[in-house]
Design a protein around this motif. Structure first.
Motif, short mmCIF file in Angstrom:
data_model
loop_
_atom_site.label_atom_id
_atom_site.label_comp_id
_atom_site.label_asym_id
_atom_site.label_seq_id
_atom_site.Cartn_x
_atom_site.Cartn_y
_atom_site.Cartn_z
N LYS A 173 70.39 -20.16 -64.60
CA LYS A 173 70.58 -21.48 -64.01
C LYS A 173 69.34 -22.35 -64.19
N LYS A 174 68.16 -21.77 -64.02
CA LYS A 174 66.93 -22.54 -64.15
C LYS A 174 66.73 -23.03 -65.57
N MET A 175 67.11 -22.20 -66.55
CA MET A 175 66.99 -22.60 -67.95
C MET A 175 67.87 -23.81 -68.24
N VAL A 176 69.10 -23.79 -67.75
CA VAL A 176 70.03 -24.90 -67.99
C VAL A 176 69.51 -26.17 -67.31
N ASP A 177 69.03 -26.03 -66.09
CA ASP A 177 68.49 -27.20 -65.37
C ASP A 177 67.28 -27.77 -66.08
N ALA A 178 66.47 -26.90 -66.69
CA ALA A 178 65.24 -27.35 -67.34
C ALA A 178 65.51 -28.25 -68.54
N VAL A 179 66.69 -28.12 -69.17
CA VAL A 179 67.03 -28.99 -70.29
C VAL A 179 67.99 -30.11 -69.87
N ASP A 180 68.09 -30.33 -68.55
CA ASP A 180 68.94 -31.40 -68.00
C ASP A 180 70.43 -31.16 -68.26
N GLY A 181 70.83 -29.90 -68.28
CA GLY A 181 72.25 -29.57 -68.38
C GLY A 181 72.76 -29.48 -69.80
N VAL A 182 73.98 -28.92 -69.93
CA VAL A 182 74.64 -28.74 -71.23
C VAL A 182 76.05 -29.30 -71.14
N GLU A 183 76.46 -30.01 -72.16
CA GLU A 183 77.77 -30.67 -72.16
C GLU A 183 78.89 -29.70 -72.55
N VAL A 184 80.01 -29.78 -71.84
CA VAL A 184 81.20 -28.98 -72.15
C VAL A 184 82.44 -29.88 -72.08
N ALA B 29 89.02 -31.89 -65.35
CA ALA B 29 89.23 -31.80 -66.80
C ALA B 29 88.38 -32.86 -67.49
N GLY B 30 88.09 -32.64 -68.79
CA GLY B 30 87.38 -33.63 -69.58
C GLY B 30 85.96 -33.24 -69.95
N ARG B 31 85.29 -34.16 -70.61
CA ARG B 31 83.91 -33.97 -71.06
C ARG B 31 82.94 -34.18 -69.90
N GLN B 32 82.00 -33.26 -69.74
CA GLN B 32 81.05 -33.35 -68.64
C GLN B 32 79.83 -32.48 -68.90
N THR B 33 78.75 -32.80 -68.22
CA THR B 33 77.51 -32.04 -68.35
C THR B 33 77.36 -31.10 -67.15
N LEU B 34 77.21 -29.81 -67.45
CA LEU B 34 77.07 -28.81 -66.40
C LEU B 34 75.61 -28.47 -66.17
N HIS B 35 75.25 -28.34 -64.91
CA HIS B 35 73.91 -27.93 -64.54
C HIS B 35 73.97 -26.50 -63.97
N GLY B 36 72.86 -26.04 -63.43
CA GLY B 36 72.68 -24.65 -63.03
C GLY B 36 73.87 -23.89 -62.52
N GLU B 37 74.30 -24.17 -61.29
CA GLU B 37 75.36 -23.38 -60.65
C GLU B 37 76.68 -23.50 -61.40
N GLN B 38 77.00 -24.72 -61.82
CA GLN B 38 78.25 -24.93 -62.56
C GLN B 38 78.21 -24.22 -63.91
N ALA B 39 77.06 -24.28 -64.58
CA ALA B 39 76.92 -23.62 -65.88
C ALA B 39 77.10 -22.12 -65.76
N LEU B 40 76.53 -21.53 -64.73
CA LEU B 40 76.67 -20.10 -64.51
C LEU B 40 78.13 -19.74 -64.26
#
Length: 409
Positions: free
Chosen positions: A213-224, A241-252
């Motif tokens: 989670k910290k890694m994803v937050d450090a790059v300001d999230g990843v788009e899915v 649904a749709g295009r969005q940027t996920l951060h720590g908890e959501q990315a995990l």
């Protein structure tokens, strides 16, 4: 006239003009009035240069001191795993030989441990952990390519006799792959992978939920991109649904979800993990992160705090060299695939290798030969045309993807 033998005397100073005081030049300077024009332009310029030089020196010393402090802090964040090395030395004779080329194999282990700050929310800490995700990363010699092979946690494999945390030893057994990490930790997992693939593991890294989670937050999230909304209480995930940027908890939650995304299989979950990791690699490699100190430091801080490594990767310099090697590889040559697998004959909820495809893949890695990947409908299985070929192709092709393909591709 001379002051000393052989030394001519200086000429007498000219007589002062009427109305002028008769002080010396030094006295005139000492008694000169202060003001903006005092001393003339040359003296002011020298005065300004001295202060500028002093200021630059102080700034450089301060920057060097701050840089050293940051280096020491980041270097001290890394946890070294010496237990695995001690155990692996006991079995050196039965391990595959070390690679003679400059290629390296790094085992990446995602731990599902509930111990540690923040991890208790994912379940009760029973004092054990399993490998939620295991990836064998092969870095080709000459920085030609990077190939990340996912090993399913439900794959049925031979787990060797391993040392347990209490000092006792297990018997060799045919079991689910992620049991190796639960019963014998990193060393047992490495020996299981080496026995399965015939490939020497040179280094390893272990990362837990919080670290990811910290890694994803450090790059300001990843788009899915999601075709449908998701509501998964087990994965702590609720997304539209749709295009969005996920951060720590959501990315995990996105990479761990199994029941609410796709067909619920672990194979499809691994495909989603590969997509996400590819997008993460792509973002970290971007100049917006690597060339921006304000963005790079949080990434390094999160990464170094999040990992446990062997002694060969436990310094900031070692990790920097690794990152630099990855940086030199074009994203389209950073590849992700799942080892060829299918449902286990005696239990559809488990996996087994598809042969001879899996053996061919392992041979390519051992020999540091190219591995080609192409998108396919079923992850982890070789393309029918490659499988049906009467003789092995020079570069076997497997179902997978590369880091240039985003999650929304």
């Amino acid at each position: 006239m001379t002051d000393r033998a052989g030394t001519p005397a200086e000429p007498d100073p000219p007589a002062p003009e009427d109305g002028a005081t008769g002080g010396t030049a030094a006295e005139d300077a000492a008694g000169a009035p202060e003001g903006p024009g005092a001393g003339g332009p040359g003296k002011r310029r020298r005065h300004w240069l001295r202060w500028t030089a002093l200021g630059v020196s102080v700034a450089l010393l301060g920057a060097a001191g701050a840089g050293w402090w940051f280096y020491r802090k980041l270097d001290g964040n890394i946890t070294t795993d010496t237990t695995a090395a001690d155990e692996l030395r006991r079995y050196e004779k039965e391990r595959p030989p070390a690679n003679s080329s400059a290629a390296r194999n790094i085992l990446l282990i995602g731990s599902d441990t509930r111990s540690g700050e923040g991890n208790e929310r994912y379940g009760r800490d029973r004092g054990t952990q399993r490998s939620d995700t295991v990836i064998l990363l092969h870095l080709a010699a000459g920085k030609r390519s990077a190939t990340a092979v996912s090993l399913p946690r439900d794959l049925m494999v031979t787990v060797p006799s391993c040392r347990k945390p209490d000092g006792s030893r297990t018997r060799e057994q045919f079991a689910q792959f992620n049991w190796a990490f639960e019963i014998g930790g990193t060393a047992c997992t490495i020996r299981t992978v080496e026995k399965l693939t015939g490939t020497r593991v040179d280094h390893h890294m272990v990362i837990d939920f919080q670290g990811f989670k910290k890694m994803v937050d450090a790059v300001d999230g990843v788009e899915v991109c999601l075709k449908e909304p998701v509501d998964d209480s087990d994965a702590h995930l609720k997304l539209p649904a749709g295009r969005q940027t996920l951060h720590g908890e959501q990315a995990l939650g996105f990479v761990r979800a199994r029941k609410s995304l796709g067909n619920g299989s672990d194979t499809e979950r691994m495909d989603r993990q590969q997509q996400f990791l590819g997008a993460l690699v792509n973002k970290v490699q971007s100049n917006g992160v690597l060339l921006n100190p304000t963005k790079l430091y949080p990434v390094l801080d999160a990464a170094t705090k999040s990992i446990t490594t062997d002694a060969g990767l436990d310094s900031l310099r070692d990790l920097y060299d690794l990152a630099r090697s990855m940086r030199a590889i074009p994203t389209e040559r950073v590849q992700f695939l799942t080892v060829p697998r299918r449902p286990y004959t005696y239990n559809a909820n488990r996996d087994e290798l598809v042969q001879p495809a899996a053996s061919q893949l392992f041979e390519q890695l051992r020999e540091d030969r190219p591995v080609a990947v192409t998108p396919g409908e079923k992850d982890g299985e070789r393309r029918p045309d490659a499988e049906a070929s009467p003789s092995p192709a020079p570069t076997p092709t497997f179902t997978g993807r590369n880091a240039a393909e985003g999650v929304c591709s």
